[in-house]
Design a protein around this motif. Sequence first.
Motif, PDB file in Angstrom:
ATOM      1  N   TYR A 120       1.142  -1.211   0.089  1.00  0.00           N
ATOM      2  CA  TYR A 120      -0.570  -0.024   0.284  1.00  0.00           C
ATOM      3  C   TYR A 120       0.997   1.070  -0.167  1.00  0.00           C
ATOM      4  O   TYR A 120       0.321   2.437  -0.335  1.00  0.00           O
ATOM      5  N   THR A 121       2.271   1.583  -0.077  1.00  0.00           N
ATOM      6  CA  THR A 121       3.154   2.347  -0.040  1.00  0.00           C
ATOM      7  C   THR A 121       4.120   1.685  -0.374  1.00  0.00           C
ATOM      8  O   THR A 121       4.963   1.095  -0.681  1.00  0.00           O
ATOM      9  N   SER A 122       5.196   2.968  -0.818  1.00  0.00           N
ATOM     10  CA  SER A 122       6.146   3.006  -1.969  1.00  0.00           C
ATOM     11  C   SER A 122       6.601   4.878  -1.792  1.00  0.00           C
ATOM     12  O   SER A 122       6.271   5.717  -1.539  1.00  0.00           O
ATOM     13  N   ASP A 123       7.301   4.736  -1.559  1.00  0.00           N
ATOM     14  CA  ASP A 123       9.093   5.995  -1.778  1.00  0.00           C
ATOM     15  C   ASP A 123       9.785   5.974  -2.977  1.00  0.00           C
ATOM     16  O   ASP A 123      10.567   5.146  -2.631  1.00  0.00           O
ATOM     17  N   PRO A 124       9.327   6.844  -4.555  1.00  0.00           N
ATOM     18  CA  PRO A 124      10.104   6.556  -5.596  1.00  0.00           C
ATOM     19  C   PRO A 124      11.730   6.979  -5.497  1.00  0.00           C
ATOM     20  O   PRO A 124      12.302   6.750  -6.202  1.00  0.00           O
ATOM     21  N   THR A 125      11.510   7.977  -4.717  1.00  0.00           N
ATOM     22  CA  THR A 125      12.492   8.704  -4.515  1.00  0.00           C
ATOM     23  C   THR A 125      13.718   7.811  -3.762  1.00  0.00           C
ATOM     24  O   THR A 125      14.499   7.857  -4.620  1.00  0.00           O
ATOM     25  N   ALA A 126      13.174   6.913  -2.813  1.00  0.00           N
ATOM     26  CA  ALA A 126      14.264   6.056  -1.712  1.00  0.00           C
ATOM     27  C   ALA A 126      14.351   4.981  -2.855  1.00  0.00           C
ATOM     28  O   ALA A 126      15.614   4.419  -2.977  1.00  0.00           O
ATOM     29  N   LEU A 127      13.494   4.587  -3.425  1.00  0.00           N
ATOM     30  CA  LEU A 127      14.224   3.228  -3.938  1.00  0.00           C
ATOM     31  C   LEU A 127      14.556   4.042  -5.648  1.00  0.00           C
ATOM     32  O   LEU A 127      15.388   2.963  -5.800  1.00  0.00           O
ATOM     33  N   ALA A 128      14.580   4.684  -6.225  1.00  0.00           N
ATOM     34  CA  ALA A 128      15.246   4.907  -7.367  1.00  0.00           C
ATOM     35  C   ALA A 128      16.645   5.279  -6.932  1.00  0.00           C
ATOM     36  O   ALA A 128      17.590   5.377  -7.432  1.00  0.00           O
ATOM     37  N   ALA A 129      17.070   5.628  -5.033  1.00  0.00           N
ATOM     38  CA  ALA A 129      18.336   5.936  -5.258  1.00  0.00           C
ATOM     39  C   ALA A 129      18.960   4.661  -4.462  1.00  0.00           C
ATOM     40  O   ALA A 129      19.864   4.270  -4.589  1.00  0.00           O
ATOM     41  N   ALA A 130      18.166   3.847  -3.910  1.00  0.00           N
ATOM     42  CA  ALA A 130      18.409   2.243  -3.778  1.00  0.00           C
ATOM     43  C   ALA A 130      18.860   1.970  -4.692  1.00  0.00           C
ATOM     44  O   ALA A 130      20.244   0.616  -5.067  1.00  0.00           O
ATOM     45  N   SER A 131      18.269   1.721  -5.689  1.00  0.00           N
ATOM     46  CA  SER A 131      18.475   1.510  -6.819  1.00  0.00           C
ATOM     47  C   SER A 131      19.633   1.613  -7.453  1.00  0.00           C
ATOM     48  O   SER A 131      20.139   0.615  -8.415  1.00  0.00           O
ATOM     49  N   LEU A 132      19.741   2.614  -7.861  1.00  0.00           N
ATOM     50  CA  LEU A 132      21.202   3.451  -8.486  1.00  0.00           C
ATOM     51  C   LEU A 132      21.850   2.970  -6.956  1.00  0.00           C
ATOM     52  O   LEU A 132      23.701   2.894  -8.208  1.00  0.00           O
ATOM     53  N   ALA A 133      22.401   3.276  -6.107  1.00  0.00           N
ATOM     54  CA  ALA A 133      22.534   2.514  -5.346  1.00  0.00           C
ATOM     55  C   ALA A 133      23.417   0.553  -5.246  1.00  0.00           C
ATOM     56  O   ALA A 133      24.737   0.019  -5.552  1.00  0.00           O
ATOM     57  N   GLY A 134      22.690  -0.043  -5.591  1.00  0.00           N
ATOM     58  CA  GLY A 134      22.655  -1.092  -6.197  1.00  0.00           C
ATOM     59  C   GLY A 134      23.165  -1.140  -6.961  1.00  0.00           C
ATOM     60  O   GLY A 134      23.624  -2.130  -7.589  1.00  0.00           O
ATOM     61  N   ILE A 135      23.112  -0.890  -8.779  1.00  0.00           N
ATOM     62  CA  ILE A 135      23.240  -0.679  -9.790  1.00  0.00           C
ATOM     63  C   ILE A 135      24.582  -0.322  -9.971  1.00  0.00           C
ATOM     64  O   ILE A 135      25.437  -1.117 -10.984  1.00  0.00           O
ATOM     65  N   LEU A 136      25.335   0.612  -9.108  1.00  0.00           N
ATOM     66  CA  LEU A 136      26.579   0.852  -9.632  1.00  0.00           C
ATOM     67  C   LEU A 136      27.987  -0.007  -9.322  1.00  0.00           C
ATOM     68  O   LEU A 136      28.860  -0.207 -10.048  1.00  0.00           O
ATOM     69  N   PRO A 137      27.779  -1.070  -8.179  1.00  0.00           N
ATOM     70  CA  PRO A 137      28.944  -1.759  -8.552  1.00  0.00           C
ATOM     71  C   PRO A 137      29.157  -2.585 -10.220  1.00  0.00           C
ATOM     72  O   PRO A 137      29.999  -2.013 -10.145  1.00  0.00           O
ATOM     73  N   ALA A 138      28.421  -3.328  -9.960  1.00  0.00           N
ATOM     74  CA  ALA A 138      27.902  -3.778 -11.173  1.00  0.00           C
ATOM     75  C   ALA A 138      28.195  -2.675 -13.204  1.00  0.00           C
ATOM     76  O   ALA A 138      29.076  -3.739 -13.295  1.00  0.00           O
ATOM     77  N   LEU A 139      27.852  -1.513 -12.594  1.00  0.00           N
ATOM     78  CA  LEU A 139      28.157  -0.905 -13.712  1.00  0.00           C
ATOM     79  C   LEU A 139      29.768  -0.859 -13.575  1.00  0.00           C
ATOM     80  O   LEU A 139      30.096  -0.874 -14.385  1.00  0.00           O
ATOM     81  N   VAL A 140      30.213  -0.111 -12.185  1.00  0.00           N
ATOM     82  CA  VAL A 140      31.655   0.093 -12.456  1.00  0.00           C
ATOM     83  C   VAL A 140      32.545  -1.184 -12.975  1.00  0.00           C
ATOM     84  O   VAL A 140      33.065  -1.496 -14.145  1.00  0.00           O
TER      85      VAL A 140
END
Length: 108
Positions: free
Chosen positions: A69-89
Amino acid sequence: MLEAARLDGATRFQTLRLVVLPLTRPTMAVLVTFFFIWTWNDFFLPLVLLPSADNQTVSVALGALSGQYTSDPTALAAASLAGILPALVFFLLFQRTLMRGVNLGAVK
Protein backbone atom coordinates in the motif's frame (compact mmCIF):
# COMPACT_ATOMS: atom_id res chain seq x y z
CA MET A 1 48.99 -27.02 -29.34
CA LEU A 2 49.15 -29.32 -26.36
CA GLU A 3 50.88 -31.98 -28.40
CA ALA A 4 53.32 -29.42 -29.82
CA ALA A 5 54.20 -28.27 -26.31
CA ARG A 6 54.73 -31.88 -25.24
CA LEU A 7 56.96 -32.53 -28.27
CA ASP A 8 58.96 -29.41 -27.43
CA GLY A 9 59.70 -30.89 -24.01
CA ALA A 10 57.32 -28.92 -21.83
CA THR A 11 56.18 -30.51 -18.59
CA ARG A 12 52.50 -30.71 -17.68
CA PHE A 13 52.78 -27.64 -15.45
CA GLN A 14 54.58 -25.65 -18.16
CA THR A 15 51.92 -26.67 -20.68
CA LEU A 16 49.21 -25.52 -18.31
CA ARG A 17 50.98 -22.25 -17.47
CA LEU A 18 52.28 -21.31 -20.91
CA VAL A 19 49.65 -22.76 -23.28
CA VAL A 20 46.32 -23.46 -21.61
CA LEU A 21 45.99 -20.48 -19.26
CA PRO A 22 46.73 -17.80 -21.89
CA LEU A 23 44.16 -19.39 -24.19
CA THR A 24 41.45 -19.54 -21.52
CA ARG A 25 42.07 -16.12 -19.92
CA PRO A 26 39.47 -14.17 -22.00
CA THR A 27 36.84 -16.84 -21.48
CA MET A 28 37.48 -16.96 -17.75
CA ALA A 29 37.22 -13.15 -17.57
CA VAL A 30 33.80 -13.32 -19.25
CA LEU A 31 32.66 -16.03 -16.85
CA VAL A 32 33.87 -14.06 -13.81
CA THR A 33 32.08 -10.93 -15.03
CA PHE A 34 28.82 -12.75 -15.67
CA PHE A 35 29.06 -14.61 -12.35
CA PHE A 36 29.64 -11.36 -10.45
CA ILE A 37 26.66 -9.66 -12.06
CA TRP A 38 24.49 -12.75 -11.57
CA THR A 39 25.30 -13.09 -7.88
CA TRP A 40 25.03 -9.34 -7.28
CA ASN A 41 21.50 -9.28 -8.72
CA ASP A 42 20.34 -12.53 -7.13
CA PHE A 43 17.06 -12.11 -5.26
CA PHE A 44 15.46 -15.43 -4.44
CA LEU A 45 18.32 -17.26 -2.70
CA PRO A 46 19.17 -14.45 -0.23
CA LEU A 47 15.47 -13.92 0.40
CA VAL A 48 15.08 -17.55 1.45
CA LEU A 49 18.38 -18.09 3.27
CA LEU A 50 18.80 -14.81 5.18
CA PRO A 51 16.24 -14.73 7.98
CA SER A 52 17.00 -11.33 9.52
CA ALA A 53 16.88 -7.87 8.00
CA ASP A 54 20.33 -7.02 9.40
CA ASN A 55 22.27 -8.72 6.62
CA GLN A 56 20.05 -8.40 3.56
CA THR A 57 21.48 -8.01 0.11
CA VAL A 58 20.78 -4.95 -2.02
CA SER A 59 18.15 -6.65 -4.17
CA VAL A 60 16.23 -8.00 -1.16
CA ALA A 61 16.34 -4.57 0.51
CA LEU A 62 14.98 -3.04 -2.71
CA GLY A 63 12.12 -5.50 -2.64
CA ALA A 64 11.36 -4.56 0.97
CA LEU A 65 11.25 -0.83 0.14
CA SER A 66 8.07 -1.06 -1.87
CA GLY A 67 5.11 -2.35 0.10
CA GLN A 68 1.60 -3.30 -0.95
CA TYR A 69 0.00 0.00 0.00
CA THR A 70 2.97 2.36 0.31
CA SER A 71 5.99 3.18 -1.77
CA ASP A 72 8.62 5.89 -1.80
CA PRO A 73 9.73 6.35 -5.41
CA THR A 74 12.60 8.67 -4.51
CA ALA A 75 14.14 6.26 -2.01
CA LEU A 76 13.55 3.35 -4.39
CA ALA A 77 15.32 5.19 -7.24
CA ALA A 78 18.26 6.12 -5.00
CA ALA A 79 18.58 2.58 -3.68
CA SER A 80 18.36 1.20 -7.22
CA LEU A 81 21.20 3.46 -8.32
CA ALA A 82 23.28 2.40 -5.33
CA GLY A 83 22.51 -1.24 -6.12
CA ILE A 84 23.43 -1.10 -9.80
CA LEU A 85 26.51 1.09 -9.42
CA PRO A 86 29.00 -1.68 -8.40
CA ALA A 87 27.92 -3.93 -11.29
CA LEU A 88 28.18 -1.01 -13.72
CA VAL A 89 31.67 -0.07 -12.51
CA PHE A 90 32.76 -3.72 -12.70
CA PHE A 91 31.45 -3.96 -16.26
CA LEU A 92 33.13 -0.71 -17.33
CA LEU A 93 36.48 -1.81 -15.89
CA PHE A 94 36.39 -5.17 -17.66
CA GLN A 95 34.53 -4.14 -20.83
CA ARG A 96 37.49 -4.66 -23.16
CA THR A 97 38.26 -8.10 -21.74
CA LEU A 98 34.58 -9.03 -21.84
CA MET A 99 34.20 -8.10 -25.50
CA ARG A 100 37.44 -9.88 -26.42
CA GLY A 101 36.26 -13.04 -24.69
CA VAL A 102 32.85 -12.94 -26.34
CA ASN A 103 34.34 -12.37 -29.78
CA LEU A 104 37.00 -15.03 -29.28
CA GLY A 105 34.36 -17.66 -28.63
CA ALA A 106 32.30 -16.61 -31.67
CA VAL A 107 35.05 -16.95 -34.30
CA LYS A 108 36.16 -20.45 -35.24
